[in-house]
Design a protein around this motif. Structure first.
Motif, PDB file in Angstrom:
ATOM      1  N   MET A   1       0.764  -1.158  -0.058  1.00 26.28           N
ATOM      2  CA  MET A   1       0.088  -0.088   0.108  1.00 26.28           C
ATOM      3  C   MET A   1       0.909   1.471   0.067  1.00 26.28           C
ATOM      4  SD  MET A   1      -3.211  -0.994   2.744  1.00 26.28           S
ATOM      5  CE  MET A   1      -1.982  -1.090   3.951  1.00 26.28           C
ATOM      6  N   MET A  35       1.428  -2.789  -3.794  1.00 24.57           N
ATOM      7  CA  MET A  35       0.019  -2.275  -3.836  1.00 24.57           C
ATOM      8  C   MET A  35      -0.003  -0.605  -3.852  1.00 24.57           C
ATOM      9  SD  MET A  35      -1.899  -4.540  -0.847  1.00 24.57           S
ATOM     10  CE  MET A  35      -3.429  -3.939  -1.224  1.00 24.57           C
ATOM     11  N   LYS A  36      -0.412  -0.260  -4.813  1.00 25.01           N
ATOM     12  CA  LYS A  36      -0.553   1.283  -5.086  1.00 25.01           C
ATOM     13  C   LYS A  36      -1.878   1.819  -4.702  1.00 25.01           C
ATOM     14  CE  LYS A  36       2.530   1.037  -9.175  1.00 25.01           C
ATOM     15  NZ  LYS A  36       2.730   1.470 -10.681  1.00 25.01           N
TER      16      LYS A  36
END
Length: 110
Positions: A1, A35-36
């Motif tokens: 993230m 995770m973007k």
């Protein structure tokens, strides 16, 4: 993230921008977790490259159709040129269709 910028184009398409911040799940220096998430959205006043290609091909197709109509008004002495222009219009239609499909695939992959 991990957090990235998002560039939003005038046509509604978008692309990932620069990396901005690591999340607390990634412990290796210089690596991202995969995770973007969006840190900020940057509006871009122009269309994406794919839409620019579609617009260019549509303008070229319009010019060919206008040329065909002009040659038809002038008589039957340009029949070979008209046939060649019809082939160009067909190929441009196929390219425009493929680019439109590519754009739809990109929008559905979100």
């Amino acid at each position: 993230m991990c957090f990235f910028d998002q560039h939003r184009f005038a046509c509604g398409d978008w692309k990932w921008g620069h990396f901005r911040q690591h999340c607390n799940r990634e412990y290796r220096t210089g690596e991202t977790c995969g995770m973007k998430l969006i840190m900020t959205t940057v509006p871009v006043g122009q269309k994406c490259k794919l839409c620019e290609k579609i617009d260019t091909k549509q303008r070229r197709r319009t010019a060919e159709v206008e040329r065909i109509n002009r040659w038809r008004r002038e008589g039957s002495k340009f029949s070979a040129s008209i046939d060649r222009s019809y082939e160009i219009v067909r190929s441009l239609d196929a390219e425009i269709y493929e680019l439109g499909c590519e754009r739809q695939r990109r929008l559905q992959s979100i």
